[in-house]
Scaffold this motif. Structure first.
Motif, PDB file in Angstrom:
ATOM      1  N   SER A  21      17.212 -29.815 -15.954  1.00 13.95           N
ATOM      2  CA  SER A  21      15.974 -29.570 -16.568  1.00 13.95           C
ATOM      3  C   SER A  21      16.100 -30.606 -17.846  1.00 13.95           C
ATOM      4  CB  SER A  21      15.849 -28.481 -17.451  1.00 13.95           C
ATOM      5  OG  SER A  21      15.473 -26.898 -16.589  1.00 13.95           O
ATOM      6  N   VAL A  23      14.964 -31.230 -21.323  1.00 18.89           N
ATOM      7  CA  VAL A  23      13.748 -30.964 -22.485  1.00 18.89           C
ATOM      8  C   VAL A  23      14.053 -32.305 -23.839  1.00 18.89           C
ATOM      9  CG1 VAL A  23      13.092 -29.412 -24.442  1.00 18.89           C
ATOM     10  CG2 VAL A  23      14.909 -28.732 -21.978  1.00 18.89           C
ATOM     11  N   SER A  25      13.258 -32.914 -26.720  1.00 19.58           N
ATOM     12  CA  SER A  25      13.012 -32.267 -28.412  1.00 19.58           C
ATOM     13  C   SER A  25      11.944 -32.525 -29.593  1.00 19.58           C
ATOM     14  CB  SER A  25      14.324 -31.926 -29.408  1.00 19.58           C
ATOM     15  OG  SER A  25      14.856 -33.170 -29.704  1.00 19.58           O
ATOM     16  N   LEU A  27       8.384 -33.728 -30.553  1.00 20.45           N
ATOM     17  CA  LEU A  27       7.402 -31.844 -30.277  1.00 20.45           C
ATOM     18  C   LEU A  27       6.045 -32.799 -30.257  1.00 20.45           C
ATOM     19  CD1 LEU A  27       7.529 -28.595 -31.394  1.00 20.45           C
ATOM     20  CD2 LEU A  27       7.931 -29.080 -29.230  1.00 20.45           C
ATOM     21  N   ARG A  71       7.043 -31.722 -13.678  1.00 19.10           N
ATOM     22  CA  ARG A  71       6.923 -31.395 -15.579  1.00 19.10           C
ATOM     23  C   ARG A  71       6.229 -30.723 -15.400  1.00 19.10           C
ATOM     24  NH1 ARG A  71       5.601 -36.870 -17.989  1.00 19.10           N
ATOM     25  NH2 ARG A  71       4.638 -37.687 -15.906  1.00 19.10           N
ATOM     26  N   ASN A  72       6.625 -30.502 -17.105  1.00 19.38           N
ATOM     27  CA  ASN A  72       5.509 -29.002 -17.329  1.00 19.38           C
ATOM     28  C   ASN A  72       5.587 -29.207 -19.015  1.00 19.38           C
ATOM     29  OD1 ASN A  72       4.733 -26.974 -18.158  1.00 19.38           O
ATOM     30  ND2 ASN A  72       6.132 -25.274 -17.895  1.00 19.38           N
ATOM     31  N   SER A  73       4.695 -29.826 -19.156  1.00 21.99           N
ATOM     32  CA  SER A  73       4.033 -30.766 -20.536  1.00 21.99           C
ATOM     33  C   SER A  73       3.938 -29.980 -21.238  1.00 21.99           C
ATOM     34  CB  SER A  73       2.663 -31.193 -19.618  1.00 21.99           C
ATOM     35  OG  SER A  73       2.799 -32.339 -18.940  1.00 21.99           O
ATOM     36  N   ALA A  74       3.930 -28.531 -21.443  1.00 22.60           N
ATOM     37  CA  ALA A  74       4.124 -27.054 -22.625  1.00 22.60           C
ATOM     38  C   ALA A  74       4.770 -27.760 -23.100  1.00 22.60           C
ATOM     39  CB  ALA A  74       3.056 -26.352 -21.808  1.00 22.60           C
ATOM     40  N   LYS A  75       6.032 -27.709 -22.047  1.00 21.99           N
ATOM     41  CA  LYS A  75       7.110 -27.658 -22.201  1.00 21.99           C
ATOM     42  C   LYS A  75       7.785 -28.251 -22.487  1.00 21.99           C
ATOM     43  CE  LYS A  75       7.840 -22.924 -20.482  1.00 21.99           C
ATOM     44  NZ  LYS A  75       8.614 -22.262 -19.001  1.00 21.99           N
ATOM     45  N   ASN A  76       7.467 -29.180 -22.631  1.00 27.37           N
ATOM     46  CA  ASN A  76       8.381 -30.630 -22.985  1.00 27.37           C
ATOM     47  C   ASN A  76       9.591 -31.488 -22.550  1.00 27.37           C
ATOM     48  OD1 ASN A  76       6.316 -31.946 -24.792  1.00 27.37           O
ATOM     49  ND2 ASN A  76       7.674 -31.487 -26.501  1.00 27.37           N
ATOM     50  N   THR A  77       8.936 -30.333 -20.692  1.00 25.78           N
ATOM     51  CA  THR A  77      10.351 -30.499 -19.729  1.00 25.78           C
ATOM     52  C   THR A  77       9.867 -31.287 -18.911  1.00 25.78           C
ATOM     53  OG1 THR A  77      11.126 -28.295 -20.433  1.00 25.78           O
ATOM     54  CG2 THR A  77      11.726 -28.880 -18.824  1.00 25.78           C
ATOM     55  N   TYR A  79      12.348 -31.966 -14.344  1.00 22.99           N
ATOM     56  CA  TYR A  79      12.438 -30.778 -13.997  1.00 22.99           C
ATOM     57  C   TYR A  79      13.379 -31.718 -12.780  1.00 22.99           C
ATOM     58  CZ  TYR A  79      11.035 -26.730 -16.504  1.00 22.99           C
ATOM     59  OH  TYR A  79      10.602 -25.857 -17.267  1.00 22.99           O
TER      60      TYR A  79
END
Length: 122
Positions: A21, A23, A25, A27, A71-77, A79
């Motif tokens: 992962s 992330v 930071s 936002l 990608r999980n855009s809502a989590k800024n992450t 994988y």
């Protein structure tokens, strides 16, 4: 301030799986090119995979069919699912953001994480 933090590395046997992962930071509502690179001991850093601003995905030939970027855009992450791991996948895996972005402020900038170590044993 953009800070990329990778996690999920570790030691597994050949044939096993890991999920890395990364992330961001910072936002923001921006989308970025996101890349994974890796560096094996004594070797140069090499490209592994990318998911770009438009969601277009690419892989190095050496990992095609085994690794999956998402990608999980809502989590800024972002994988990297790594399956069927081989000893040659051993190295430190780095996340890179940019240079593409849909936000003009960030377009052209590149940021790197500090990496997460992956060790594959036979």
């Amino acid at each position: 301030e953009v800070q990329l933090v990778e996690s999920g590395g570790g030691s597994v046997q050949a044939g096993g799986s890991l999920r890395l992962s990364c992330v961001n930071s910072a936002l923001t509502d921006c989308t970025y090119d996101m890349n994974w690179y890796r560096q094996a001991p004594g070797k140069e850093r090499e490209f592994v995979s990318e998911i770009d601003v438009d969601g277009v995905i690419s892989y190095a030939d050496s990992v095609k069919g085994r690794f999956t970027i998402s990608r999980n855009s809502a989590k800024n992450t972002v994988y990297l699912q790594m399956n069927s791991l081989r000893s040659e996948d051993t190295g430190t895996y780095y996340c890179k953001e940019g240079p593409g972005s849909d936000c003009p402020f960030y377009y052209g900038m590149e940021y790197w994480g500090k990496g997460t170590a992956v060790t594959i044993s036979e």
